[in-house]
Every structure is written in C-alpha cells, then in structure tokens.
Design an enzyme around this catalytic site. Structure first.
Site, PDB file in Angstrom:
ATOM      1  NE  ARG A 164      -4.118  -1.706   0.207  1.00  0.00           N
ATOM      2  CZ  ARG A 164      -4.159  -3.099  -0.275  1.00  0.00           C
ATOM      3  NH1 ARG A 164      -3.244  -3.254  -0.895  1.00  0.00           N
ATOM      4  NH2 ARG A 164      -5.366  -3.735  -0.058  1.00  0.00           N
ATOM      5  CB  SER A 240      -8.518  -1.122   4.001  1.00  0.00           C
ATOM      6  OG  SER A 240      -8.910  -2.516   3.684  1.00  0.00           O
ATOM      7  CD  GLU A 336      -4.657   2.520   1.805  1.00  0.00           C
ATOM      8  OE1 GLU A 336      -3.755   3.019   0.925  1.00  0.00           O
ATOM      9  OE2 GLU A 336      -5.689   2.722   1.603  1.00  0.00           O
TER      10      GLU A 336
HETATM   11  N1  EPU Z   1     -10.670 -10.207  10.026  1.00  0.00           N
HETATM   12  C1  EPU Z   1     -11.209 -10.079  11.231  1.00  0.00           C
HETATM   13  N2  EPU Z   1     -12.353  -9.436  11.408  1.00  0.00           N
HETATM   14  C2  EPU Z   1     -12.703  -8.838  10.465  1.00  0.00           C
HETATM   15  C3  EPU Z   1     -12.263  -9.117   9.008  1.00  0.00           C
HETATM   16  C4  EPU Z   1     -10.918  -9.680   9.101  1.00  0.00           C
HETATM   17  O1  EPU Z   1     -10.591 -10.576  12.397  1.00  0.00           O
HETATM   18  O2  EPU Z   1     -13.875  -8.212  10.613  1.00  0.00           O
HETATM   19  C5  EPU Z   1      -9.226 -10.989  10.024  1.00  0.00           C
HETATM   20  C6  EPU Z   1      -9.380 -12.519   9.672  1.00  0.00           C
HETATM   21  O3  EPU Z   1      -8.378 -13.301  10.559  1.00  0.00           O
HETATM   22  C7  EPU Z   1      -9.188 -12.552   8.464  1.00  0.00           C
HETATM   23  C8  EPU Z   1      -8.016 -11.665   8.027  1.00  0.00           C
HETATM   24  O4  EPU Z   1      -8.345 -10.529   8.839  1.00  0.00           O
HETATM   25  O5  EPU Z   1      -8.685 -13.711   7.971  1.00  0.00           O
HETATM   26  C9  EPU Z   1      -7.974 -10.983   6.601  1.00  0.00           C
HETATM   27  O6  EPU Z   1      -9.216 -10.511   6.224  1.00  0.00           O
HETATM   28  P1  EPU Z   1      -9.514  -9.917   4.538  1.00  0.00           P
HETATM   29  O7  EPU Z   1      -9.225 -11.135   3.758  1.00  0.00           O
HETATM   30  O8  EPU Z   1     -10.900  -9.298   4.813  1.00  0.00           O
HETATM   31  O9  EPU Z   1      -8.365  -8.921   4.579  1.00  0.00           O
HETATM   32  P2  EPU Z   1      -7.985  -7.426   4.990  1.00  0.00           P
HETATM   33  O10 EPU Z   1      -6.575  -7.958   5.653  1.00  0.00           O
HETATM   34  O11 EPU Z   1      -8.885  -7.391   6.011  1.00  0.00           O
HETATM   35  C10 EPU Z   1      -6.793  -6.575   3.050  1.00  0.00           C
HETATM   36  C11 EPU Z   1      -6.682  -5.588   2.273  1.00  0.00           C
HETATM   37  C12 EPU Z   1      -7.763  -5.403   1.337  1.00  0.00           C
HETATM   38  C13 EPU Z   1      -8.106  -6.682   0.274  1.00  0.00           C
HETATM   39  C14 EPU Z   1      -8.069  -7.893   1.049  1.00  0.00           C
HETATM   40  C15 EPU Z   1      -7.829  -8.926   0.412  1.00  0.00           C
HETATM   41  C16 EPU Z   1      -5.526  -3.985   3.186  1.00  0.00           C
HETATM   42  C17 EPU Z   1      -5.274  -2.690   4.216  1.00  0.00           C
HETATM   43  N3  EPU Z   1      -6.740  -4.295   3.114  1.00  0.00           N
HETATM   44  O12 EPU Z   1      -7.932  -6.887   4.234  1.00  0.00           O
HETATM   45  O13 EPU Z   1      -7.799  -4.357   0.534  1.00  0.00           O
HETATM   46  O14 EPU Z   1      -9.234  -6.451  -0.472  1.00  0.00           O
HETATM   47  O15 EPU Z   1      -7.016  -8.031   2.152  1.00  0.00           O
HETATM   48  O16 EPU Z   1      -6.818  -9.350  -0.279  1.00  0.00           O
HETATM   49  O17 EPU Z   1      -4.281  -4.414   3.155  1.00  0.00           O
HETATM   50  C18 EPU Z   1      -8.334  -1.677   0.706  1.00  0.00           C
HETATM   51  O18 EPU Z   1      -7.269  -1.625   0.562  1.00  0.00           O
HETATM   52  O19 EPU Z   1      -8.984  -1.038   0.323  1.00  0.00           O
HETATM   53  C19 EPU Z   1      -8.890  -3.189   0.603  1.00  0.00           C
HETATM   54  C20 EPU Z   1     -10.293  -3.613   0.761  1.00  0.00           C
END
Ligand code: EPU
Length: 343
Positions: A164, A240, A336
């Site tokens: 990012r 995010s 972010e």
């Molecule tokens: N999780 C929670 N609670 C929640 C949601 C997620 O505990 O409410 C934990 C779980 O352990 C889950 C892990 O977070 O397994 C990962 O969750 P998710 O796959 O939703 O990914 P994220 O880390 O929350 C990142 C990116 C997203 C991208 C997704 C998929 C960042 C800041 N965000 O989110 O990017 O779509 O991975 O790759 O890196 C964005 O940048 O706007 C964005 C949406």
C-alpha cells in the site's frame, strides 16, 4: 480550456460522501485540457489537487486551490514478446478495465476485480487484493510535473512500490499528476489462488484444477468482496481505512502468548502482518456507531458514513480505534487513504 467552476461540492466525488468544497474545480478529459488547467492554476498561484474515483480519500475540510478531476480516457495496447502491454488513461475505471481485459483474453488483473477507483490512482497506493498487487503487473506510467509542466516517465523501480505504498506517497508526494499507466498482461492465464478465502471459494465451484480459469477467479473475487465489503454506492466508504500493521517477530511472539488465536502472516523479513480488522474487532468496535459514522459490521477495517457524517467525525472515530488498539496491543495503526484538510 476546461470549464473552471468555483465553490463546487465534492460530495459526489468522494466515495465516503463527505461534505467538502473545492475553491476551484474542473474536469479534464485529455492532456491539453490538463495543461490548460495547470496554466490557470499557475497564473493564480493555486495549489492543484488531483481527484480520480475519489475512493481512497478522506475530505476533512474544504480544499483551497484548484481540484482537477482526472477524467482522461482511452486504452491502447501492443504485443511485446508474449506480453500484452496495455496503456490505460488515468480516468478509466479500474474494475471496468479488469472486465474488459478479461473479455479480450488478456490476463493478470483478475484477482484485483471490483476494486473501486481509477487507473491513474492505482499506483499511488499500489492497490492489492487476494494475493496480487498492482506492482506485479506494472510496467510504467506517464505523469506531468505539476510545477514545471514537464512529462516524466516512471518505470517500476522508480515507483518504489511497497505494501500500500509508492514514491507518490513519499518523496514524490503531491508533485505529479499521473496521466496513464501501462500494465503487462498475458494471453496465457496464470492462476493465483493462494489466498485462503479465494481458494475455498474456487474449490466450491470446481471438481478439478483444470476447470479453474481467470473468469472463475474474477467471479469468486467479486463474490467474496460483495459478501464482506459494503458497496460505496449504498453505504459510503473508502475500503480499508487502516493498513495491516507489520510487527516484529519478538512482539508477535509476545502477543501470541496472550492471544494464541491471533491471526498473523509471516513476511519474508521475519516481521508479521497482523490483520487490523482483528485488532479492531478484539477491542469491541465491529459494528460500532458514533453518530452518523461507524465501523462496518462485516469487515471491521472499513469505516462507513451512515448518512450525513463529516470528515471530522470520521477521523474522531479513527482516533478512538487507534487509541484502543494501541492501549491493548501496543500496535500503532496507520490510516491508509489520503486525508485532506486535517492539520
Ligand atoms: N478479520 C477479522 N475481522 C474482520 C475481518 C477480517 O478478524 O472483520 C481477519 C481475519 O483473520 C481474516 C483476516 O483478517 O482472515 C483477513 O481479512 P480479509 O481477507 O478481509 O483481508 P484484510 O486484511 O482485512 C486486505 C486488504 C483489502 C483486500 C483484502 C483481500 C489492506 C489494508 N486491506 O484486507 O484491501 O481486499 O486484504 O486481499 O491490506 C483496501 O485496501 O481498501 C482493501 C479492501
């Protein structure tokens, strides 16, 4: 010469639907209009702020100077060996181009389906999702230096991409207007379903690996995103709101002693990425509401405008989350999206 208006509401130009005005505003559709807009700004000594899809900004105050809506259009391509280099003008919509390239049989963007925003904004934060980052596909971009008006080309190394992150958030912040980007796509699909949630979704739909094509990957990414992430058209948001923090191995081990169930993803350098959503959720904020703003109930990393919220309220909620996470985990969350107007 583009039409330049004064005191224009930016509410429909930011996906959080925050109320803010531009002192001067214009939409540019090609390079000539962009140059004319820059000359106007230069003659009046106005700061120039570009705006793309408005899906990664937080408007916490009115913007003085000239806001330039970057609406340059056009797509061209050329074959370079086995790679199709596709050049997209900055104002083209990211998701529409993912779909259109897929229809052409040009592969590589499918894991990045349904990300909101414009092509020109994508390199600034090196958009990424489901195991792929823009930098994996990136060839080069053309930009215009806001001060000199000079055209400058950036190759991948010059962009200094990170998680990012890019040079446009650091040393080159606020200096350039990106006018087009070129990605290297392939006609031979390379399926990447390493991301566990994506793998699980794909496996539900196929009996053998041979059935997995980029169209299915794109469809599954869209399905997962629709399940978790609110549609900004219905519930205004900027995706995010925080980066997933990187934490040293020692701190990760110490945290795992206290929270054995804490999700953590080891990086090549030994640090671990901890999901910010998990940290926020542990502090009890999933679904929290503060007046007209809140934390999304299906993805704790997404802050939402429930209707009538403003930038100050949203940043207050963000500060509350940061404080709670810091108190409990000694981890600093980093916002972010680009915040404008909160000094
Ligand atoms: N999780 C929670 N609670 C929640 C949601 C997620 O505990 O409410 C934990 C779980 O352990 C889950 C892990 O977070 O397994 C990962 O969750 P998710 O796959 O939703 O990914 P994220 O880390 O929350 C990142 C990116 C997203 C991208 C997704 C998929 C960042 C800041 N965000 O989110 O990017 O779509 O991975 O790759 O890196 C964005 O940048 O706007 C964005 C949406």
């Amino acid at each position: 010469m583009p039409v330049i208006q004064q005191n224009v509401s930016l509410q429909s130009f930011n996906s959080l639907a925050l109320p803010a005005e531009a002192e001067f505003f214009c939409t540019v559709r090609d390079r000539a209009e962009l140059r004319a807009a820059l000359q106007f700004a230069h003659s009046r000594q106005l700061v120039v702020t570009p705006i793309g899809g408005g899906s990664n900004i937080v408007l916490a105050a009115n913007l003085s100077g000239l806001v330039v809506h970057m609406d340059l259009r056009g797509v061209s391509h050329r074959a370079v060996g086995r790679v199709i280099e596709v050049t997209f003008a900055a104002g083209e919509n990211w998701h529409q181009q993912v779909q259109s390239c897929l229809e052409q049989g040009w592969y590589g963007m499918e894991n990045l389906a349904l990300i909101p925003g414009s092509m020109g904004a994508a390199p600034i934060q090196n958009i990424g999702a489901y195991g792929v980052e823009l930098s994996d596909l990136f060839v080069s971009l053309n930009a215009i230096d806001k001060l000199s008006g000079e055209a400058v080309e950036f190759d991948r190394a010059a962009c200094q991409f990170g998680y990012r992150d890019s040079v446009f958030k650091n040393a080159a912040r606020d200096r350039y207007l990106i006018v087009d980007i070129t990605l290297g796509l392939t006609t031979q699909p390379q399926i990447n379903i390493q991301y566990p949630a994506l793998q699980a979704a794909v496996n539900q739909h196929v009996r053998s690996a041979a059935e997995i094509g980029p169209e299915l990957v794109s469809a599954m990414v869209c399905q997962i995103r629709r399940q978790k992430l609110p549609d900004p058209e219905l519930i205004p948001n900027a995706g995010s709101f925080f980066k997933n923090p990187l934490v040293t191995r020692a701190q990760t081990d110490a945290l795992l002693q206290r929270y054995p169930q804490m999700p953590h993803y080891a990086q090549a350098d030994g640090d671990s990425k901890i999901p910010a959503a998990w940290l926020i959720e542990q502090c009890g904020f999933r679904g929290a509401v503060r007046g007209a703003v809140g934390v999304h109930d299906r993805q704790a990393l997404v802050l939402v405008n429930l209707g009538g919220g403003n930038g100050a309220e949203l940043l207050e909620l963000a500060a509350e989350l940061c404080d709670a996470v810091k108190q409990r985990f000694a981890i600093e969350l980093e916002i972010e999206p680009r915040v404008y107007g909160a000094d």
